[in-house]
Design an enzyme around this catalytic site. Sequence first.
Site, short mmCIF file in Angstrom:
data_model
loop_
_atom_site.label_atom_id
_atom_site.label_comp_id
_atom_site.label_asym_id
_atom_site.label_seq_id
_atom_site.Cartn_x
_atom_site.Cartn_y
_atom_site.Cartn_z
N GLU A 102 17.80 21.18 -14.46
CA GLU A 102 16.71 22.24 -14.15
C GLU A 102 17.46 23.22 -13.22
O GLU A 102 18.23 22.96 -12.33
CB GLU A 102 15.46 21.78 -13.40
CG GLU A 102 14.36 22.72 -12.98
CD GLU A 102 14.17 23.45 -14.19
OE1 GLU A 102 13.54 23.03 -15.20
OE2 GLU A 102 14.15 24.64 -14.25
N LYS A 141 14.65 28.18 -9.19
CA LYS A 141 14.81 28.44 -7.73
C LYS A 141 13.30 28.46 -7.00
O LYS A 141 12.20 28.97 -7.53
CB LYS A 141 15.34 29.54 -7.43
CG LYS A 141 16.51 29.79 -8.10
CD LYS A 141 17.35 30.95 -7.79
CE LYS A 141 16.75 32.39 -8.55
NZ LYS A 141 16.86 32.21 -10.04
N GLU A 142 13.13 27.46 -5.96
CA GLU A 142 11.91 27.53 -5.11
C GLU A 142 11.55 28.90 -4.93
O GLU A 142 12.48 29.59 -4.59
CB GLU A 142 11.81 26.65 -4.10
CG GLU A 142 12.01 25.06 -4.33
CD GLU A 142 11.97 24.23 -3.58
OE1 GLU A 142 11.91 24.52 -2.27
OE2 GLU A 142 12.67 22.75 -3.57
N GLY A 178 25.40 33.90 6.76
CA GLY A 178 24.27 33.83 7.13
C GLY A 178 24.09 32.67 8.20
O GLY A 178 24.93 32.22 8.56
N GLY A 204 20.61 25.46 3.32
CA GLY A 204 19.71 24.25 3.05
C GLY A 204 18.98 23.95 1.95
O GLY A 204 19.35 24.41 0.85
N CYS A 249 18.53 21.02 -2.34
CA CYS A 249 19.31 20.65 -3.50
C CYS A 249 20.79 20.88 -3.21
O CYS A 249 21.58 19.99 -3.25
CB CYS A 249 18.97 21.60 -4.69
SG CYS A 249 17.62 21.11 -5.60
P1 NAD Z 1 10.34 16.00 -5.40
O1 NAD Z 1 10.72 15.18 -4.01
O2 NAD Z 1 9.54 17.30 -4.96
O3 NAD Z 1 9.28 15.29 -6.16
C1 NAD Z 1 9.65 14.26 -6.79
C2 NAD Z 1 8.15 13.43 -7.24
O4 NAD Z 1 8.68 12.20 -7.90
C3 NAD Z 1 7.40 13.07 -6.23
O5 NAD Z 1 5.76 13.64 -6.30
C4 NAD Z 1 7.37 11.53 -6.02
O6 NAD Z 1 6.30 10.88 -5.80
C5 NAD Z 1 7.52 11.20 -7.53
N1 NAD Z 1 7.91 10.02 -7.97
C6 NAD Z 1 9.01 9.18 -7.40
N2 NAD Z 1 9.03 7.88 -8.01
C7 NAD Z 1 8.36 7.99 -9.02
C8 NAD Z 1 8.07 6.96 -10.20
N3 NAD Z 1 8.60 5.84 -10.11
N4 NAD Z 1 6.92 7.43 -10.87
C9 NAD Z 1 6.44 8.58 -11.09
N5 NAD Z 1 6.64 9.53 -10.07
C10 NAD Z 1 7.34 9.24 -9.04
O7 NAD Z 1 11.48 16.54 -6.03
P2 NAD Z 1 11.92 18.08 -6.80
O8 NAD Z 1 12.23 18.90 -5.71
O9 NAD Z 1 10.87 18.31 -7.62
O10 NAD Z 1 13.31 17.41 -7.20
C11 NAD Z 1 13.39 16.49 -8.54
C12 NAD Z 1 14.57 16.38 -9.08
O11 NAD Z 1 14.97 17.67 -9.61
C13 NAD Z 1 15.78 16.22 -8.08
O12 NAD Z 1 16.88 15.56 -8.72
C14 NAD Z 1 16.29 17.54 -7.68
O13 NAD Z 1 17.71 17.55 -7.27
C15 NAD Z 1 16.05 18.43 -8.84
N6 NAD Z 1 16.06 19.86 -8.97
C16 NAD Z 1 15.25 20.21 -7.88
C17 NAD Z 1 14.92 21.71 -7.54
C18 NAD Z 1 14.23 22.24 -6.55
O14 NAD Z 1 14.38 23.53 -6.38
N7 NAD Z 1 13.52 21.38 -5.81
C19 NAD Z 1 15.65 22.64 -8.50
C20 NAD Z 1 16.51 22.18 -9.58
C21 NAD Z 1 16.63 20.55 -9.65
#
Ligand code: NAD
Length: 476
Positions: free
Chosen positions: A154, A157-158, A259, A263, A266
């Site tokens: 994925e 971007k947040e 900057g 943080g 990711c």
């Molecule tokens: P997050 O921590 O916000 O959410 C993860 C969710 O998974 C939580 O709600 C948690 O309760 C749930 N979970 C954990 N174990 C579980 C299980 N066994 N069954 C069901 N649900 C379960 O994570 P995120 O920020 O969405 O990131 C997820 C992945 O995507 C990570 O690997 C991250 O690096 C990647 N990613 C994140 C972003 C971002 O901007 N946040 C962008 C690209 C990729």
Amino acid sequence: MEILVIGVGYVGLVTGTCFAEMGHHVTCLDIDEHKINNLKNNVIPFYEPGLEELVRRNQEAQRLSFTIDYALGLKKAEVCFIAVGTPPNDDGSANLGFIESVASSIGDHLSHYTVIVNKSTVPIGSARHIQKIIRKKLKKRQVDIPFDIASNPEFLKEGSAISDSMKPDRIIIGSDSEKAVALLKELYSSFTLNHDRILIMDLPSAEMTKYASNAMLATRISFMNELAGLCEKMGANINDVRHGMSADTRIGYHFLYAGAGYGGSCFPKDIRALAAMAKEQDQDPLILKAVHETNERQKNVLSQKVSDHFEKKGGVSGKTIAIWGLSFKPNTDDIREAPSLKLIDSLLKKGANLRLFDPLAIPKAKQVLEKEKNVQFCLSEYHAAERADAIVLVTEWKQFRFVNLKTVLSKMNGNAFFDGRNQYKAREMAVKGFRYYGIGVPQLPVDLLQELKTMGNKKARRYEDPRFDYSSPGFD
Ligand code: NAD
């Protein structure tokens, strides 16, 4: 198509909701029952612009539903996305505990052919690992249910997650199953009507593409921050240098800002995870180590500047410092690994009283800082500036760009302004009466500072004196 998305974090919830918006039937599953119950009532666990409305609309249209039940979620699913966290272990490597637990649960409940797609950022080889766990579980159940595995990292971007998902730059699909690739291409076709942006590759290359992209972006930031330090020392201005560099189309204008350091959930973890992978392969990750270390150093730069400023003014202890911006970047309430947290920790250790403001992140910051005595949460940037000896801008929220600086200064005790995101210009801030510090911006010579201050004073008098000659040169 019938879709199951596992994990309702930033990635899972946005992905699932966007698929529903495209007309698919989506079930989102999480182990956090509280989150799921809230989502059933359209209460979103984090802030993402436009997401609440989309969740509500698609739930009402019965294209989107929420559950904690794996059997129910997998019952009809043709495609099952995994989007759970992959936090860092102490040594920086990715912790696959959540992923492994999801794979086990899938293996426990799979009932028919499904394409299992991993969206979480995972070390190279993880898709195969997931496949093995599911196979082992199926064997234990003594059932022979076919399934395919794919990697679909994925890139959202947040803060702009919905438009990033709806109009992705690229969609990476890694799989060695033609059937899985065909199904995913069909699923994503509605997102790429304008022109095809789907790239098919093998599993390891897809997994590596995500780390490689984040590592490149983080490298640009650390590179600019390293140059910024040098610019300050040698009298160059990083903002001008950036413009000069960006004009070269091979470099480009994007993502080249000095900057307060990067943080978020990711970049810091992904750079460390990639370095850990390199070490496992006996390759010394020289660049990645430098990117990470430069960033750690950069997160201390603002605190150091504050200390230097107050060194001859009795030190930081007892000073009141306003902090503008707590989230790791604008348009999100996410404070994970935010540079603000390191700054706050450092200033509190030096004995400062802090007045904190962020347009969205205060509830999340309160969870982390609630026990701190010398911290006050404020209602606005103006409120935070009250009685402050200094202001530190850490997150470049748009609303900080055009604040009324005259009003801000009138509320302050002192006049120091530390601009961690180079939102203002040194000369203009000097005219307005601030002692300004940017990142990679050299201090103005004392005589010029005095001249600019006098100019500012004359300007101020001009507003007070209706007989003043507005056409007089040198004041605008
Ligand atoms: P997050 O921590 O916000 O959410 C993860 C969710 O998974 C939580 O709600 C948690 O309760 C749930 N979970 C954990 N174990 C579980 C299980 N066994 N069954 C069901 N649900 C379960 O994570 P995120 O920020 O969405 O990131 C997820 C992945 O995507 C990570 O690997 C991250 O690096 C990647 N990613 C994140 C972003 C971002 O901007 N946040 C962008 C690209 C990729």
